[in-house]
Design a protein around this motif. Structure first.
Motif, PDB file in Angstrom:
ATOM      1  N   ALA A   1      -8.242 -49.934 -56.225  1.00  0.00           N
ATOM      2  CA  ALA A   1      -8.841 -51.264 -55.787  1.00  0.00           C
ATOM      3  C   ALA A   1      -9.334 -51.389 -54.727  1.00  0.00           C
ATOM      4  O   ALA A   1     -10.528 -51.995 -55.006  1.00  0.00           O
ATOM      5  CB  ALA A   1      -7.029 -51.383 -55.633  1.00  0.00           C
ATOM      6  N   VAL A   2      -9.360 -50.151 -53.081  1.00  0.00           N
ATOM      7  CA  VAL A   2     -10.221 -50.311 -51.791  1.00  0.00           C
ATOM      8  C   VAL A   2     -11.217 -49.268 -52.698  1.00  0.00           C
ATOM      9  O   VAL A   2     -12.272 -49.900 -52.465  1.00  0.00           O
ATOM     10  CB  VAL A   2      -8.861 -49.288 -51.327  1.00  0.00           C
ATOM     11  CG1 VAL A   2     -10.188 -49.713 -50.102  1.00  0.00           C
ATOM     12  CG2 VAL A   2      -7.735 -50.472 -50.527  1.00  0.00           C
ATOM     13  N   GLU A   3     -11.490 -48.496 -53.599  1.00  0.00           N
ATOM     14  CA  GLU A   3     -12.755 -47.830 -53.351  1.00  0.00           C
ATOM     15  C   GLU A   3     -13.595 -49.110 -54.021  1.00  0.00           C
ATOM     16  O   GLU A   3     -14.805 -48.669 -53.918  1.00  0.00           O
ATOM     17  CB  GLU A   3     -11.848 -46.859 -54.635  1.00  0.00           C
ATOM     18  CG  GLU A   3     -13.281 -46.214 -55.302  1.00  0.00           C
ATOM     19  CD  GLU A   3     -13.250 -44.841 -55.701  1.00  0.00           C
ATOM     20  OE1 GLU A   3     -14.069 -43.751 -56.003  1.00  0.00           O
ATOM     21  OE2 GLU A   3     -12.078 -44.603 -56.417  1.00  0.00           O
ATOM     22  N   LEU A   4     -12.859 -50.014 -55.159  1.00  0.00           N
ATOM     23  CA  LEU A   4     -13.359 -50.554 -56.630  1.00  0.00           C
ATOM     24  C   LEU A   4     -14.167 -51.503 -55.268  1.00  0.00           C
ATOM     25  O   LEU A   4     -15.225 -51.922 -55.309  1.00  0.00           O
ATOM     26  CB  LEU A   4     -12.892 -50.617 -57.022  1.00  0.00           C
ATOM     27  CG  LEU A   4     -13.814 -52.217 -58.228  1.00  0.00           C
ATOM     28  CD1 LEU A   4     -14.627 -51.926 -59.241  1.00  0.00           C
ATOM     29  CD2 LEU A   4     -12.404 -53.180 -59.368  1.00  0.00           C
ATOM     30  N   ALA A   5     -12.853 -52.914 -54.444  1.00  0.00           N
ATOM     31  CA  ALA A   5     -13.522 -53.270 -53.741  1.00  0.00           C
ATOM     32  C   ALA A   5     -14.493 -52.887 -52.499  1.00  0.00           C
ATOM     33  O   ALA A   5     -15.675 -53.306 -51.974  1.00  0.00           O
ATOM     34  CB  ALA A   5     -12.575 -53.767 -52.628  1.00  0.00           C
ATOM     35  N   ALA A   6     -14.785 -51.346 -52.185  1.00  0.00           N
ATOM     36  CA  ALA A   6     -15.828 -51.343 -51.533  1.00  0.00           C
ATOM     37  C   ALA A   6     -16.955 -51.190 -51.374  1.00  0.00           C
ATOM     38  O   ALA A   6     -17.921 -51.208 -50.625  1.00  0.00           O
ATOM     39  CB  ALA A   6     -15.613 -50.140 -50.986  1.00  0.00           C
ATOM     40  N   GLY A   7     -17.199 -50.887 -52.719  1.00  0.00           N
ATOM     41  CA  GLY A   7     -18.747 -50.324 -53.517  1.00  0.00           C
ATOM     42  C   GLY A   7     -19.347 -52.146 -54.189  1.00  0.00           C
ATOM     43  O   GLY A   7     -20.438 -52.439 -54.586  1.00  0.00           O
ATOM     44  N   ALA A   8     -18.084 -53.136 -53.732  1.00  0.00           N
ATOM     45  CA  ALA A   8     -18.798 -54.256 -54.579  1.00  0.00           C
ATOM     46  C   ALA A   8     -19.174 -55.337 -53.213  1.00  0.00           C
ATOM     47  O   ALA A   8     -18.505 -55.031 -52.070  1.00  0.00           O
ATOM     48  CB  ALA A   8     -17.907 -54.693 -55.235  1.00  0.00           C
ATOM     49  N   ASP A   9     -19.806 -56.708 -53.900  1.00  0.00           N
ATOM     50  CA  ASP A   9     -20.796 -57.619 -52.736  1.00  0.00           C
ATOM     51  C   ASP A   9     -19.796 -58.059 -52.863  1.00  0.00           C
ATOM     52  O   ASP A   9     -19.578 -58.752 -51.485  1.00  0.00           O
ATOM     53  CB  ASP A   9     -22.179 -57.988 -53.776  1.00  0.00           C
ATOM     54  CG  ASP A   9     -22.903 -57.555 -54.576  1.00  0.00           C
ATOM     55  OD1 ASP A   9     -22.992 -56.714 -53.826  1.00  0.00           O
ATOM     56  OD2 ASP A   9     -23.528 -57.648 -55.781  1.00  0.00           O
ATOM     57  N   VAL A  10     -18.557 -59.048 -53.502  1.00  0.00           N
ATOM     58  CA  VAL A  10     -17.686 -59.283 -52.952  1.00  0.00           C
ATOM     59  C   VAL A  10     -16.103 -58.658 -53.952  1.00  0.00           C
ATOM     60  O   VAL A  10     -16.067 -58.265 -54.695  1.00  0.00           O
ATOM     61  CB  VAL A  10     -17.498 -61.191 -53.382  1.00  0.00           C
ATOM     62  CG1 VAL A  10     -18.094 -60.896 -54.915  1.00  0.00           C
ATOM     63  CG2 VAL A  10     -16.644 -61.968 -52.601  1.00  0.00           C
ATOM     64  N   ALA A  11     -14.778 -59.283 -53.556  1.00  0.00           N
ATOM     65  CA  ALA A  11     -13.750 -58.851 -53.656  1.00  0.00           C
ATOM     66  C   ALA A  11     -12.813 -60.149 -53.905  1.00  0.00           C
ATOM     67  O   ALA A  11     -12.619 -60.529 -52.664  1.00  0.00           O
ATOM     68  CB  ALA A  11     -12.971 -58.231 -52.569  1.00  0.00           C
ATOM     69  N   VAL A  12     -12.600 -59.884 -54.966  1.00  0.00           N
ATOM     70  CA  VAL A  12     -11.758 -61.368 -55.541  1.00  0.00           C
ATOM     71  C   VAL A  12     -10.230 -61.085 -55.667  1.00  0.00           C
ATOM     72  O   VAL A  12      -9.770 -59.841 -56.266  1.00  0.00           O
ATOM     73  CB  VAL A  12     -12.548 -62.400 -56.380  1.00  0.00           C
ATOM     74  CG1 VAL A  12     -11.385 -63.607 -56.874  1.00  0.00           C
ATOM     75  CG2 VAL A  12     -13.270 -62.496 -56.367  1.00  0.00           C
ATOM     76  N   ILE A  13      -9.457 -61.116 -54.957  1.00  0.00           N
ATOM     77  CA  ILE A  13      -8.096 -60.478 -54.989  1.00  0.00           C
ATOM     78  C   ILE A  13      -7.196 -61.560 -55.335  1.00  0.00           C
ATOM     79  O   ILE A  13      -7.324 -62.840 -54.571  1.00  0.00           O
ATOM     80  CB  ILE A  13      -7.063 -60.257 -53.300  1.00  0.00           C
ATOM     81  CG1 ILE A  13      -8.680 -59.042 -53.172  1.00  0.00           C
ATOM     82  CG2 ILE A  13      -6.223 -59.102 -54.063  1.00  0.00           C
ATOM     83  CD1 ILE A  13      -7.438 -58.306 -51.140  1.00  0.00           C
ATOM     84  N   VAL A  14      -6.489 -62.152 -56.664  1.00  0.00           N
ATOM     85  CA  VAL A  14      -4.906 -62.466 -57.005  1.00  0.00           C
ATOM     86  C   VAL A  14      -4.092 -61.920 -56.836  1.00  0.00           C
ATOM     87  O   VAL A  14      -3.057 -61.445 -57.360  1.00  0.00           O
ATOM     88  CB  VAL A  14      -5.872 -62.726 -58.893  1.00  0.00           C
ATOM     89  CG1 VAL A  14      -4.552 -63.803 -58.750  1.00  0.00           C
ATOM     90  CG2 VAL A  14      -6.551 -63.479 -58.627  1.00  0.00           C
ATOM     91  N   VAL A  15      -3.658 -62.702 -55.710  1.00  0.00           N
ATOM     92  CA  VAL A  15      -1.847 -62.236 -55.353  1.00  0.00           C
ATOM     93  C   VAL A  15      -0.830 -63.672 -55.965  1.00  0.00           C
ATOM     94  O   VAL A  15      -1.860 -64.843 -55.797  1.00  0.00           O
ATOM     95  CB  VAL A  15      -1.405 -62.009 -53.871  1.00  0.00           C
ATOM     96  CG1 VAL A  15      -2.650 -60.512 -53.917  1.00  0.00           C
ATOM     97  CG2 VAL A  15      -2.287 -62.731 -53.098  1.00  0.00           C
ATOM     98  N   GLY A  16       0.188 -63.836 -55.780  1.00  0.00           N
ATOM     99  CA  GLY A  16       0.822 -64.879 -56.066  1.00  0.00           C
ATOM    100  C   GLY A  16       2.709 -64.381 -55.933  1.00  0.00           C
ATOM    101  O   GLY A  16       2.935 -63.332 -55.760  1.00  0.00           O
ATOM    102  N   THR A  17       3.799 -65.530 -56.687  1.00  0.00           N
ATOM    103  CA  THR A  17       4.995 -64.561 -56.783  1.00  0.00           C
ATOM    104  C   THR A  17       5.282 -64.878 -58.222  1.00  0.00           C
ATOM    105  O   THR A  17       4.148 -64.432 -59.038  1.00  0.00           O
ATOM    106  CB  THR A  17       5.583 -66.153 -56.863  1.00  0.00           C
ATOM    107  OG1 THR A  17       5.356 -67.253 -57.072  1.00  0.00           O
ATOM    108  CG2 THR A  17       5.735 -66.337 -54.920  1.00  0.00           C
TER     109      THR A  17
END
Length: 790
Positions: free
Chosen positions: A530-546
């Motif tokens: 995930a970190v590698e993918l985010a580093a090469g993107a214009d924006v990173a959208v992370i969905v977290v939750g319960t």
């Protein structure tokens, strides 16, 4: 109009008593000779389940009640209620079991996603709108759970000790508001209050609700909450549900004949039931119901979701995103593909479809490279198998077959195809799986009953997940899982069969799921991907939750922390990409230790079936995030004025009195992470002027931004100087306004007499003196202040 008194006179005692208890799990009996048909009830805070829960009869799934409250819009709540009234009529339901107006006293409450707010006025007003919408269809509502069911721990037995002032000013207030507005039903809680079980609490249900407030509707027990014959009959309860283990029936008839319960009391209960039957159209001679124009359920679900999203952080105007400026977007998180769209327990329904966050963004960004990584998976159970490589699933239930999108089947009550539970002893889920990659695949069986899992003809598991003697509550609220592995070859299709054996007559409650996880990296490897993918993107959208094991009916939370390694995932992705947007998919507050590290944070609650579509609307600016916090979000657990839920000798004492929620935060002097009422839109507002009288405040404000927008004007009132026996300030009213860029608008917010009253000496008393009236964007963001002497 049918003469109810004449009908009562025609009934035998046995017939009268039969109308006061369920004939089965969901309905009251018919008495054809007086023109009375069966009255059907259903769970439904966010959808209408009906008398079953089968996938061949899906239900529109709206966002969670916390989401509806986050919109701070009574008219929107009414449209949501109107949709569920429409759904109720479609499913043959006459009484909807909701809304829930219990207060979010501590953020650890496991069922808070089903409650509106920590504030009684906001909860009451949203509930009034919802009830009004449902009842426009001639469908009744039962505002619940009267009263003190503000947590789940030991809820069947615990005695909640609430001082009279807090009971009146805080906990009973939303119920009173719904009754005042014409609600037709109230549900009695499991717990006790001040020494008396609520199902037989005559002081609250009879003296206060019926006599003092003039309530003319029915009081329905929570399911199996009525556990005494004479106590419940004399304590204001009208209907004991369900038929299972009912304390009434012949026992109540005998109590009346023995003189323990006056027949006049029975007549009053029957009168209320027949009055409800008239209102919902199951008694001959009642008023005709003219339903309002039909609503588009998908559109309403999408609108409510987008309007409820709360943008709590938006540094450097990260949002909204400009699609034309994007080439690559990283979408990260297990909940981005398996969105948590509703809470666990009785609030669950089977929606016709679910649009995940990933799917919503892919559809909205058709010309952009949208790539996905799991990152961190908080789910303790493997998700139902579906997606690439999986063929549709055929479920065989007795003599009935149906097609499923996933390898999961669940229902409560009526069976698919109208089958008799006595005729169903086996259920088969059959599908074909063609692995996209070879290696060791993990399969999981969850649910209750005895199972056999066969993959490619080989039995991988055979056994019973729950021990003998497990209760129905154990089965529903404490599911278990068994995992097995199989080595499969890429591109080679294999048949997969899950057989479930059910004891004769018990098929009225069924749950079975076949989970699957393909070969892949371990937990460390998933985060690294995930970190590698985010580093090469214009924006990173992370969905977290319960997860359902964190927020659900039946138990309270043990922590406000996000489960699993989601906090670590957010911090590492934010370090790799400064344009990281976090989407929090949770029904109530969670801790966000990374809050200052990310560019933007959007709270989406449990957003219902249109989750991903609404998310795309908001992230890309098609719709402004319209939500404001209906509850305070803490920076640390230990900062919460009320946190622990620890019954001692069967008792929980509300020692804080009226200092609940933000009232307690104000008294403590500790600043939360995000205050009650907080939330950003995509424009800015200038509050120009305010005039106040004892009956209303008139506020003028201007949209000073470049976009059209919506503002929730919040009005707070507090004594001047501060009176330590009263909260520093409290919500007195609110209103939504919309304006074009540079447009000035005026809003009027009523100040009802209760604004300046407290409960003392067994009555409401007006407190004269000086008050500060504050027009605010949020509790901690006052814009205009005026002095008022009353």
């Amino acid at each position: 109009m049918t003469d109810v008194e004449h009908l009562i006179a025609r009934l035998t005692l046995e017939e009268k008593v039969s109308l006061l208890a369920g004939q089965d799990f969901w309905s009251l009996p018919a008495i054809e000779r007086i023109g009375l048909r069966s009255l059907v009830m259903s769970d439904g805070p966010i959808g209408v389940r009906g008398v079953g829960w089968a996938p061949d009869d899906p239900s529109i799934a709206l966002p969670s009640p916390t989401a509806l409250a986050a919109a701070w819009d009574v008219e929107l709540a009414e449209r949501a209620g109107q949709l569920l009234g429409q759904e109720s009529r479609r499913k043959g339901v006459h009484l909807l079991l909701g809304p829930t107006v219990n207060l979010q006293r501590t953020p650890l409450g496991g069922r808070h996603f089903e409650c509106y707010s920590e504030d009684p006025l906001l909860s009451g007003e949203i509930a009034v709108g919802f009830v009004r919408g449902v009842q426009r269809h001639g469908v009744g509502t039962t505002v619940k759970h009267l009263v003190g069911n503000d947590f789940e721990t030991d809820r069947m037995e615990v005695d909640v000790r609430i001082g009279e002032r807090a009971l009146r000013e805080i906990y009973l207030a939303p119920f009173e508001r719904v009754v005042e507005s014409g609600g037709w039903g109230v549900m009695s809680a499991y717990n006790g209050v001040n020494g008396h079980s609520m199902a037989q609490n005559g002081r609250i249900q009879d003296e206060i609700l019926k006599r003092e407030w003039g309530f003319d509707g029915v009081v329905v027990s929570d399911w199996r909450a009525a556990r005494s014959t004479t106590g419940a009959a004399l304590g204001g309860l009208d209907i004991a549900m369900p038929a299972l283990e009912s304390p009434w029936g012949e026992k109540l008839v005998s109590a009346v004949r023995a003189g323990e319960v006056p027949e006049e009391s029975i007549d009053d209960k029957v009168r209320r039931v027949l009055r409800l039957a008239q209102r919902v159209g199951v008694l001959d001679g009642g008023p005709a119901v003219t339903p309002p124009a039909e609503l588009d359920g998908d559109a309403i679900a999408r609108e409510v979701a987008a309007r409820s999203f709360v943008l709590v952080r938006n540094e450097n105007y990260t949002l909204p995103l400009e699609p034309a400026a994007l080439t690559k977007v990283a979408v990260i998180g297990a909940l981005a593909t398996d969105a948590r769209v509703l809470g666990g327990g009785s609030a669950q329904v089977s929606p016709p479809h679910v649009i995940s966050p990933l799917t919503g963004l892919e559809l909205a960004l058709s010309g952009v490279d949208v790539e996905y990584a799991v990152g961190a998976d908080p789910r303790p159970f493997l998700p139902a198998a579906h997606g690439p490589g999986w063929a549709p699933t055929t479920a065989t239930v007795g003599s009935h077959t149906l097609e499923l999108e996933t390898t999961a089947l669940r229902w409560i009550g009526s069976l698919p195809g109208g089958l008799d539970p006595a005729d169903v002893e086996e259920i088969r889920l059959e599908t074909t799986f063609t692995p996209l990659e070879g290696g060791e695949h993990t399969f999981a069986v969850s649910g209750f009953g005895t199972f056999e899992l066969l993959v490619n003809g080989t039995s991988l598991y055979e056994g019973t997940l729950h021990p003998p003697g497990a209760t129905r509550a154990d089965l529903l609220l404490s599911p278990r899982e068994q995992r097995v592995t199989a080595t499969l070859e890429a591109g080679v299709a294999v048949p997969v069969v899950l057989r479930q054996t059910i004891a004769r007559g018990l098929a009225h409650t069924v749950s079975s799921t076949l989970g699957h996880r393909p070969p892949g990296p371990d937990a460390d490897g998933l985060i690294a991907e995930a970190v590698e993918l985010a580093a090469g993107a214009d924006v990173a959208v992370i969905v977290v939750g319960t997860t359902e094991q964190v927020e659900s009916e039946g138990f309270d939370r043990t922590s406000l922390a996000l489960p699993g390694r989601q906090d670590e995932l957010v911090s590492r992705v934010a370090a790799a990409n400064p344009r990281t947007v976090v989407v929090v998919n949770a029904g109530s507050p969670v801790l966000m230790p990374w809050s200052d590290e990310v560019a933007a944070t959007l709270l989406t609650w449990f957003p219902g079936q249109e989750a991903g579509a609404a998310l795309a609307d908001v992230l890309l600016g098609t719709t402004e995030p319209g939500g404001r916090l209906p509850t305070t979000w803490p920076r640390r657990e230990e900062d919460c004025p009320v946190l622990a839920i620890e019954p001692r000798d069967g008792v929980v004492t509300y020692e804080e009195g009226v200092f609940v929620g933000y009232r307690g935060w104000l008294r403590s002097g500790v600043a939360p992470l995000y205050a009650f009422g907080h939330g950003h839109g995509y424009t800015t507002w200038q509050y120009d002027e305010m005039t106040v009288t004892e009956t209303e405040a008139v506020i003028t404000l201007t949209n000073t931004g470049a976009r059209s927008g919506r503002e929730v004007v919040q009005l707070y009132v507090g004594p001047s100087p501060v009176d330590p026996s009263r909260p520093e300030r409290w919500l007195a009213g609110f209103e939504n306004v919309e304006a074009l860029p540079s447009e000035t608008v005026t809003v009027r917010i009523p100040l009802p007499p209760r604004t300046f009253e407290i409960w003392e000496n067994d009555s409401w008393a007006r407190r004269p003196g000086d008050y500060r009236v504050i027009a605010a964007h949020a509790l901690d963001d006052p814009r205009l202040t005026a002095k008022l002497t009353v």
